[in-house]
Write a protein that holds these residues in place. Sequence first.
Motif, PDB file in Angstrom:
ATOM      1  N   UNK A 533      75.981-114.992  12.112  1.00  0.00           N
ATOM      2  CA  UNK A 533      74.868-114.462  12.905  1.00  0.00           C
ATOM      3  C   UNK A 533      75.318-114.207  14.350  1.00  0.00           C
ATOM      4  N   UNK A 534      76.055-115.169  14.900  1.00  0.00           N
ATOM      5  CA  UNK A 534      76.565-114.987  16.271  1.00  0.00           C
ATOM      6  C   UNK A 534      77.549-113.827  16.312  1.00  0.00           C
ATOM      7  N   UNK A 535      78.417-113.749  15.304  1.00  0.00           N
ATOM      8  CA  UNK A 535      79.415-112.679  15.256  1.00  0.00           C
ATOM      9  C   UNK A 535      78.752-111.317  15.151  1.00  0.00           C
ATOM     10  N   UNK A 536      77.710-111.226  14.311  1.00  0.00           N
ATOM     11  CA  UNK A 536      77.040-109.937  14.130  1.00  0.00           C
ATOM     12  C   UNK A 536      76.412-109.452  15.439  1.00  0.00           C
ATOM     13  N   UNK A 571      73.780-117.652  25.323  1.00  0.00           N
ATOM     14  CA  UNK A 571      72.550-118.194  24.719  1.00  0.00           C
ATOM     15  C   UNK A 571      72.800-118.618  23.284  1.00  0.00           C
ATOM     16  N   UNK A 572      73.488-117.764  22.511  1.00  0.00           N
ATOM     17  CA  UNK A 572      73.750-118.108  21.107  1.00  0.00           C
ATOM     18  C   UNK A 572      74.622-119.347  20.987  1.00  0.00           C
ATOM     19  N   UNK A 638      84.428-118.554  11.012  1.00  0.00           N
ATOM     20  CA  UNK A 638      83.408-118.301  10.002  1.00  0.00           C
ATOM     21  C   UNK A 638      83.979-118.282   8.589  1.00  0.00           C
ATOM     22  N   UNK A 639      85.267-118.453   8.441  1.00  0.00           N
ATOM     23  CA  UNK A 639      85.865-118.495   7.110  1.00  0.00           C
ATOM     24  C   UNK A 639      85.784-119.924   6.577  1.00  0.00           C
ATOM     25  N   UNK A 675      67.769-123.770   9.674  1.00  0.00           N
ATOM     26  CA  UNK A 675      67.219-122.859  10.672  1.00  0.00           C
ATOM     27  C   UNK A 675      67.196-121.472  10.060  1.00  0.00           C
ATOM     28  N   UNK A 676      66.512-120.569  10.738  1.00  0.00           N
ATOM     29  CA  UNK A 676      66.454-119.201  10.245  1.00  0.00           C
ATOM     30  C   UNK A 676      67.827-118.554  10.263  1.00  0.00           C
ATOM     31  N   UNK A 677      68.654-118.893  11.287  1.00  0.00           N
ATOM     32  CA  UNK A 677      69.977-118.301  11.385  1.00  0.00           C
ATOM     33  C   UNK A 677      70.934-118.876  10.353  1.00  0.00           C
TER      34      UNK A 677
END
Length: 1917
Positions: A533-536, A571-572, A638-639, A675-677
Amino acid sequence: MLRVRVESAKGLPKKKIGSPDPITSIVFKDEKKKTKAINNEVNPVWNETLEFDLKGSPLDSSSTIDVIVKDYETIGKDKYVLYQYLCLIRVRIIEARQLPGNNIKPVVKVNVCGQTHRTRIKRGNNPFYDEIFFYNVHMLPSELFDEHISIRVSGCLDVGYIYDEPAHAIMRKWLLLNDPDDASMGAKGYLKVSLFIVGTGDEPPVENRERREDQDDIESNLLLPAGVTLRWVTLTLKVFRAEDIPQMDDAFSQTVKEVFGGEGDRKNLVDPFMEVQFAGKKLRTKIIEKNANPEWNQLLNLQVKFPSVCERLKLIVFDWDRLTRNDVVGTTYLDLTKIASSGGEVEGDTTFVMGFLGKTGESEVGFLPAFGPCYINLYGSPREFTGLPDPYDDLNYGKGEGVAYRGRVLVELSTKLDEKVDKNVDNIPNDDILVAQKYQRRRKYCLCAVFHSATMLQETGEPMQFEVSIGNYGNKLDTTCKPLASTTQYSCAVFDGNQYYYLPWANTKPVVVLTSFWEDISHRLGAVNILLYIVERLQSNITSLKTAMLAKVPETRLAEIWLKLINQIIEDLSRYDKMPDLEGMQNLTLLDIQIKKLRDSTIVAIREAARYMLENATDVKTTLSDIEDWLERLNQLAEEPQNSMPDVIVWMLRGEKRVAYARIPANKVLYSTYSEQACGQFCGKTQTILMQYPMDKNQGLKVPVQIRVNMWLGLSAHEKKFNSFAEGTFSVFAEMYENQAQVFGKWGTTGLVGRHKFSDVTGKLKLKQEYFLPPSGWEWDKEWFVDPEKGLLTEADAGHFEFTDEVYQNETRFPGGEWKPAAEPYTDVNGEKAPSLAEIECPRGWKWQDDWTVDINRAVDEKGWEYGVTIPPNDKPCSWVSAEKMYHVHRRKRMIRPRKKVADAGAAKRDQGDPEGWEYSSLIGWKFHRKERSSDTFRRRRWRRRMAPADRLGASAIFKLEGAVGIDEDAKDSKTDASKMFGANTPTVSCSFDRSYMYHLRVYIYQARSLLAMDKDSFSDPYAHVSFLHMSKTTEIIKSTLNPTWDQTLIFQNLEIYGEPQALAHNPPSIILEFFDSDQVGKDESLGRSMFLPMVKLNPSTAVSPKLLWYPITKKGKDAGEVLLAAEIILKDKGSETELPIIPPKRGENLYMVPQGIRPVVQLTAIEILAWGLRNMKTYQLTPVNSPSLVVECGGEIVQSAVIRNIKKNPNFPGSVLFLKVLLPKEEMYTPPIVLKVIDHRPFGRKPVVGQCTIDSLEEYRCDPYMTQADVPLGRALSHPGEGSPFHSEHFDLQFAYSMSAAIGKMVSPAAQLEKDTIDWWSKFHASLGEHEKCGPYLKKGYDTLKVSFHNMCELENMPEFQGLTDFCNTFKLQRGKNEDDDDDPAVVGEFKGSFRVYPLSDDPNVPAPPRQFRELPDSGPQECVVRIYIIRGLDLQPKDNNGLCDPYIKISLGKKTIEDRDHYCPNTLNPVFGRMFELSCFLPQDKDLKISIYDYDLLSRDEKVGETMIDLENRFLSRFGSYCGVPQTYCVSGVNQWRDQHKPSQILHSVARLKGLSPPVIADNGTTLSFSGREYSLSEFGKFNSIRHKALPMGLEPQTHRSAGSGPTHCTTGKVQMWVDVFPKSLGLPGPPFDISPRKAKKHYLRVVIWNTTDVTLDETSVTGERMSDIYVKGWMTGMEEDKQKTDVHYRSLDGDGNFNWRFVFGFDYLPAEQLCLVSKKEHFWSLDKTEFRIPPKLIIQIWDNDKFSLDDYLGNVELDLLDLIPPAKTSEKCRLEMLENKRGGFPHKNKEATSLFSQKSVKGWWPCVIEQDGKKVLAGKVEMTLEVVNETECDEKPAGKGRDEPNMNPKLDPPKRPETSFFWFTNPCKTMKFIVWRRFKWIFIGLIILILVLLFFGILLYSIPNYISMKIVKP
């Protein structure tokens, strides 16, 4: 003529059945030639020569040949066996250090991909090799990267590891050598290597060769991170078990069991075992027979040196076969870089390195490799077993993306340091097996997939359905899991009215529901989803920032976008600085904890870096690289290596055949409560998926289908959360079909052949209503009712707006008789009965366009008949011909009648079909229609019964649908194949939407650029299909362009979309554009595909307009251009059209333009074109290009140049400047390209396009017309010096230096003549390279140096400071032909020389036009020039001889002149020093291309070309940098810096002033002051003159890259040559004298070594008398001259280690004082023709030996002395210690300042220690006293000295040694032997023996005489 010799092939792969029939095709420039086919042979020998006519054109760097080996087929297409993929691996073995052993002769063996080379044999522990091995490898990259490079005894390196290094190379690194058989031993030495992998078109990197490489610090230059300690580790892989292994063996034996009443076990037809591979080592588990879920429970121990340069652990599961080769079940990898860390990533080091941090291997964030216990999933080919060869078997080897789940393996990896294991394979202890049980706990997961659409179908036929599976669950053809509702209902495709087909699901969307059981790894996947999510978000912001930079938005706006990015990332990362907590997770592993530490630390580090950047950054563009670095590091985090949950796999099935698939990682649709993320990116959201064919050779060129699917995956405990994600109403039905056949005009069940009265949709499974039972937790809601399936009732005209009905009229006869109507006069194309013409009515909503007519546009006669013959048992012909024969008995003609759909919607209401719900078909199959026809013989109708959940509400109730809904008891008892029964009676789930919304879509497609050329004329005729959901439209076709401007708006009216508009706004469907090249003949060819998202406007009155953006076009995964477009989808308010945007203006029928506000804002712009000329034009249609002209197109405007009358006499255009006024967009990103077309004017008015070029970006040509002054080429300007020039004083010419960098007195110093003997051009060369020790006193004299472009290794054209020498005009490659077979570019057919200037014009006509840019131009006529080519040396040439070397010489071609310098070849070298100068004359521009070739000299065979390079002399001559002749820094009239330009510095300065528009320089005060440009300079202020220097090319060198040609590796660099070129126009007079660059000659030197004494020598023997002694002698030689070994005489019987010799060694050697190297020339073999030259450091090796007469001499010790860095000797033997060698051992830097060169000290005397290795340690073996003296040849003659003590025994005179008397050889000195051996040792024994003998004699005599004496006394008392 190009001749290609095809000799043979080896090891071709066998076919599944038999051997291939190989045939070879050679393709050269679209011309293909083949060899003959060799039958049934895997090692064919052709020995054929194929010839290609070059048509007078030379081969250039773009010339390639393709070699294709196919299996010859008599019928059908030949099948590929082998296609050439060429890669060059270069291994350079430089030297070794610290090799163990005494008096060794080391050799290095290198093995790459089965090819082995070995170095020469050297002597000593520190050998110097410097040898290069080349390996040409024909392998695919995926296969090549798994290969190893084996360097004995250093182990293995992954080729992929080397390829991942910068520049695909490891440069001059040290490898640690070890003994692979003894893991406990430490380092066995070091080997210095360079490793390169050079693919087609790659440039090899440059090796920076240090001067004193022997002073390398090995430890800091190892092939490892600095400071990392190499340690032995044991990788312990615990292999517990596997599950879900598919069937791999034939079921014949099981079938036999079933026939005889036994029970078969088909699911366990596999004998699995697992193999582990790492760094060339392999280990296997045991084989478990007949078990699909084996339990191995074994340990596999791999001992490796760590950190290892191999990165991947390969795990392969095999099926063991007793008779044939083992089959691969699946392959997977454990990437060590993902399961270990050194902690360097957190501190900003993006290079993921591995290392150990301390004894335990742990630190705060670094950790050792660890994994599991965890399952690893296997993917490969589909699971279904067939006895036929698997076409997707390569997927099981890990080659390509696996298309199906093939099982999983439970493994655990741990790492142990410094531990030696007894067994490589062992059993796992029972305790560990019990511990692993907790990691196998399963939880129930629910998966729901709602299919919203299936569009872009291109292949129709049988009905289609989709299958969703996760693991084995849901696999329709797998019987190991219970039945699930995992497939959609069958549907037939409908035409979308334009290009594609779609499945008509309308408001009823098929739903797939699965339940499965997996481990709960939500703590892992949740963290992954948060990072993604942060990467996107970060990726989206980076794209916005880059787009803003490209659009050149104002700095304030750019800063706003940048601030948004930085604030959002802070923020993320602040919100998620801690990943989900791991406490309480039962299946927690050590790797989970370590990865969490790593992630937390990295997030904190990036967040702090972002905050620092926010506070301190000043330039947005400089921060972009750091931000992208953050993105890369977050992507790495993220891997998740321990992802045991299989991917969700969606299959499209056509009938029962699997057609296309898509793999979706489970984490992307997984629901999380954290969480939603933490939920997946597409969890509960509709996503667009382009499915793909398995092992698609076209790499996605054709899309099988585009689906829109909404997936939700979550734990069964959270299934109620699904209700909040669900859209629409879910319905569950049981269904079956009632079947009837028509017999004698009546419908009933008697005519059903192979079908049951009630069956499933396929008709294969018998069903009954009374036996249906709802699944557990469900109950019937209503009774059975008839509900026709509209998705399977497809008429042929569905989706079409125009349609043609057809009927065939048939007639028959007897042979030779008259034609009469047939028994069935009207049929369809298949011969089935059809209604007559009168009976066919026009359907509702359609109207006839014409009457019935005969179709004559076919292979028919003039009346439309085609004829055939019936062959029994068929009653209809199988083939037809157009000519009537006597034997024809059947004929037919096709009657057609077109109709068109009526626009009135009310009239288009279709008949609803049979009121009883029957659907009809003429045959039992899939084609059904609603209305009964006279030809129908079969009908059916669908019965359905609704089910409802018994105890729950909401959409989540569907997750209770497990198992079938019932089956006939008779069917249960039958032996029907379970695979056919499975899935047939599972409940069908659908999602109904009560309301649809109407949308209006507009796609604004403006233009495209850089498309692929697919036509022979170098262009394409592009158009685009634009697809959005179930509708598509097509743009107009733009003829003959690669940069089409459509300027078209495609309007999609009345788009009906189900679902809430808010959901569509958050996740809109993608718009897909497929580009094609229109062809009049044949099928249109694909140009690529692009995909983008539209802007959604739920309020039509919103004033926001979409912005045109560039989107990439891809083809087969590669860039294929860009398209500029935008789109908006608008929600229509209850069908109201009033609030929609205004219809754009039309420019044709149904052609709408892009409206204002969206289309780019344009401005009147001027484009000036400098059309200088054309070069190297190739023939077109076998005719040379003679009279070309140039056409320039831009923005719809065209201008044409004048015609070149005769291109051979003058290839330049008569009028050089063209002018074009065009409306161009103000924003650079929208600017269209400039297209250049070259047209040849031929007889009869023919004007073919013979070449074209596209210039994409105009930014570099933009200028300010009022600021820019025309730059005239300096060389041309000097051709016309200004009149009245004041510079005629030769006195000034001698005093005024052009660059003012040194004093005049120094320039003309008389000492220059004296220095000529000691300073040459090579001194200047080496001084310029920074090799100060080679240049002598050159730099001390303060002389000039060259500018050598050697360190960056690029030509002048590639040096940024000289702008590619294109400041006057650029060179543009003209292309012709089409892009085929994945070629990067079409053929280059010529060059255009020219340039452009682009500047804005005022819209006001009263404003005067700006001044023209190309004003003062040189004469474009030919000019005769003198060209001097200085070839200095070659670098890293590719070997051509069997010995790994070559014999290079130079060949130069300029125009029609050629110089072949064959007599001056350099034997046996890859780095030749040529030192040659060649002088030629030529005419420019006709002879502009200077070709320099390097050939390999061969005595008997034809010389081979090593490589060649081309230099454009015209660019150098025209450039204002003066690159035609380098300008020295000072003006000298003699010496190595002598001025060689045709103009004096004064003339150059005057010309510069004239070109810059400045007043001429004025000289005063007798030439000591100068006024220029308003300033006054004097000779005392030379530094100030830098301000007036015109930027000119300094005198210098450049490397030219040689590329292979002929049979060498295509486009691979084969070396470099260092050189420079001078060009002098003859019109300016004679140039200065050339430089003498002849190579230096080595000077003869002699090393005199006087061996005086030895002491403390090891006493190696014991004499017969028991004494310790040695027969000492000393041996010596110089490195590289081992054949000149010399040794002293023998000092026999040294009892105390002392030896006296007084012996002289004299070694003669050739020495290069400047390079400080010895030049050794010798033949490698007795049959060698030439001597090979070696340059080796001067080293002396002295050894002490013990002499043995009857056995081999014993080695006692040695000392190796570097004559350039000599160890200071000890003055006395007592001070001579082993510590003197400590710093020199192994070649490490000697820090003692007393180290001196023997060449400067001349003579040295003293004591040196000798060492020997014992038990791995160096010990003192003795001391030797020597005198070392170096003399040159002159000194040798003046002070002669003989070898040994031979005459002339002088300088100094050596007297025989005064050895002790004990020194002698016992065999030749018997007296001394008695004296010094026998007597000295046994004298007391001898004396004692003598005394004893005398005593014994006395007593003997006494005893003998006593009786006589007594008797005498008695007789005579």
